[in-house]
Motif scaffolding. Sequence first.
Motif, short mmCIF file in Angstrom:
data_model
loop_
_atom_site.label_atom_id
_atom_site.label_comp_id
_atom_site.label_asym_id
_atom_site.label_seq_id
_atom_site.Cartn_x
_atom_site.Cartn_y
_atom_site.Cartn_z
N LEU A 143 0.82 -1.20 0.00
CA LEU A 143 0.00 0.00 0.00
C LEU A 143 0.86 1.25 0.00
CD1 LEU A 143 -2.72 -0.92 2.67
CD2 LEU A 143 -2.92 -1.05 0.18
N LEU A 144 1.95 1.22 0.72
CA LEU A 144 2.82 2.40 0.81
C LEU A 144 4.21 1.96 1.24
CD1 LEU A 144 3.24 5.55 0.96
CD2 LEU A 144 2.71 5.34 3.40
N ARG A 145 5.20 2.49 0.57
CA ARG A 145 6.59 2.38 0.99
C ARG A 145 7.07 3.80 1.28
NH1 ARG A 145 10.93 -1.28 0.27
NH2 ARG A 145 9.50 -2.64 -0.92
N GLY A 146 7.47 4.07 2.49
CA GLY A 146 7.88 5.42 2.86
C GLY A 146 9.17 5.42 3.66
N ALA A 147 9.60 6.61 4.00
CA ALA A 147 10.79 6.78 4.83
C ALA A 147 10.54 7.93 5.79
CB ALA A 147 12.02 7.07 3.97
N LYS A 195 -5.31 2.94 2.24
CA LYS A 195 -4.31 3.38 1.27
C LYS A 195 -4.37 4.89 1.11
CE LYS A 195 -2.49 2.38 -3.34
NZ LYS A 195 -2.62 1.54 -4.54
N GLY A 196 -5.57 5.45 1.03
CA GLY A 196 -5.70 6.90 0.94
C GLY A 196 -5.18 7.59 2.19
N PHE A 197 -5.44 6.98 3.35
CA PHE A 197 -4.99 7.58 4.61
C PHE A 197 -3.47 7.63 4.68
CE2 PHE A 197 -3.67 6.78 9.07
CZ PHE A 197 -4.09 7.98 9.63
N VAL A 198 -2.80 6.53 4.41
CA VAL A 198 -1.34 6.51 4.54
C VAL A 198 -0.66 7.31 3.44
CG1 VAL A 198 -1.32 4.33 5.79
CG2 VAL A 198 -1.13 4.31 3.31
N HIS A 199 -1.35 7.49 2.29
CA HIS A 199 -0.77 8.30 1.22
C HIS A 199 -1.05 9.80 1.40
CE1 HIS A 199 0.99 5.68 -1.88
NE2 HIS A 199 0.18 4.76 -1.40
N SER A 200 -1.99 10.15 2.29
CA SER A 200 -2.41 11.54 2.40
C SER A 200 -1.31 12.45 2.94
CB SER A 200 -3.65 11.64 3.30
OG SER A 200 -3.35 11.18 4.61
N ALA A 201 -0.60 11.98 3.93
CA ALA A 201 0.47 12.80 4.53
C ALA A 201 1.49 11.87 5.18
CB ALA A 201 -0.12 13.76 5.56
N PRO A 202 2.26 11.12 4.38
CA PRO A 202 3.16 10.11 4.94
C PRO A 202 4.19 10.67 5.91
CG PRO A 202 3.61 10.46 2.60
CD PRO A 202 2.33 11.16 2.90
N LYS A 230 -4.11 13.20 17.78
CA LYS A 230 -5.21 14.14 17.67
C LYS A 230 -4.94 15.09 16.51
CE LYS A 230 -7.84 17.67 20.18
NZ LYS A 230 -7.98 18.44 21.44
N LEU A 231 -5.50 14.75 15.36
CA LEU A 231 -5.49 15.62 14.17
C LEU A 231 -4.08 15.99 13.73
CD1 LEU A 231 -8.39 18.01 15.30
CD2 LEU A 231 -8.56 15.89 13.99
N LEU A 232 -3.11 15.15 14.07
CA LEU A 232 -1.72 15.35 13.65
C LEU A 232 -1.15 16.70 14.11
CD1 LEU A 232 -1.77 13.89 10.01
CD2 LEU A 232 -0.85 12.84 12.07
#
Length: 397
Positions: A89-93, A362-369, A383-385
């Motif tokens: 779904l997501l590969r990030g760093a 997938k949309g959640f983790v891609h929204s603001a990795p 709480k709301l990042l």
Amino acid sequence: MVKDYDVLVAGAGPAGSAAACVLAGRGWRVGLIDRAAHPRHKLCGGLLTGKSMDALALLFGLSEADLAARGGMFHACAEYLFLHQGQELLRGAAAEPFRFIDRPAFDALLASVAVARGAKLLPGREVTACDAQAGTLRFRDGEELSARFVIGADGANAVTRRALIAAGQADRAAWKADLAAAIEVELPVGAGPGQFPREVRVPELHVGGPSVPGAGYGWVFPGPRGPKVGICGLRRHDRDFGAIFLDYLRLLGVAQPESVPLRGHPLPYGNALARPALGRLLLAGDAGGFVEPLFGEGLFYSMATGAHAATAVCRALALGADAGREYALLLDRTVRPELLWSNRLRWLLFAALRHFGPAPIKGFVHSAPAALAQMVHGRRSFKLLLPKRWEWGEEAG
């Protein structure tokens, strides 16, 4: 009955050692009790976030170099993977790395710091009863110890918690309802039965699908002797949890997973006690249910609640304050908001996964990795990042 201690700490894991460090560092006589001697086995993914590294530096005076030399740290990696049914779904760093430790060495190091501060380590004592009003612990051999306060840090199966249940301050049924099952194994790399088919250098989080608990997750982490593979989730009565784990191993490509010896343990999963103190007793770490319920992070919350419980006891010993009230105030300012919002996010995401499949996650983790990685590391709140700054105060004094 021996009364040579100001405080008895039941459990010499991260929560208990943090409490003992704070108390002994401020000159109080501390008995740090554990039923086993260090190093002892502990099922744990062993991932340290940025906030955990901050806690280790502030509470124990430990650096990354110290962990690498004596605390079982064997790997660091900023990359991460989210997967659903084996599909990425997501590969990030992240901006800072995740560190990985071997728990037996890690726990032994933390306890040794508490001893160096002046705590007395008392291994081989299995707690069988706790009197919260009198401040006494009874052990299997019949011995009793007494102190002005007791901090219960004896894990998810805590004996000390029974004192709160017996007094009607904690509900046994509610505790069990939100107590997750967890299974973790460490597998050698290879193509044979019960071996993991590849090296793992990047932590993986698996969500959703029939091979992962409906309200839980699976993980594949680097391990000191081979990949650590586990699942955690609330029990479902229509399916055996061990069978779910074997399906998960098959999904990951493990041949003949039935040959893998399974070891499970309970994990608090959204059941942090609203009132974790009674009389002379305060509960910290898993004993009080203080585990973050979205990603299951426990190490940081164990150290934080252990330190906060110790600070509350210090104020009671030195100033005559109400230890339970002081502890509640500290928790309300630090740990509880994160657990509350993490739990809300968990159920929102799992409800979306159940009704709409992996697309919402997938949309959640891609929204603001980047912001999500900061949330895991404790730089942003669940709480709301919002930006997050952890309160320590006297604990780091």
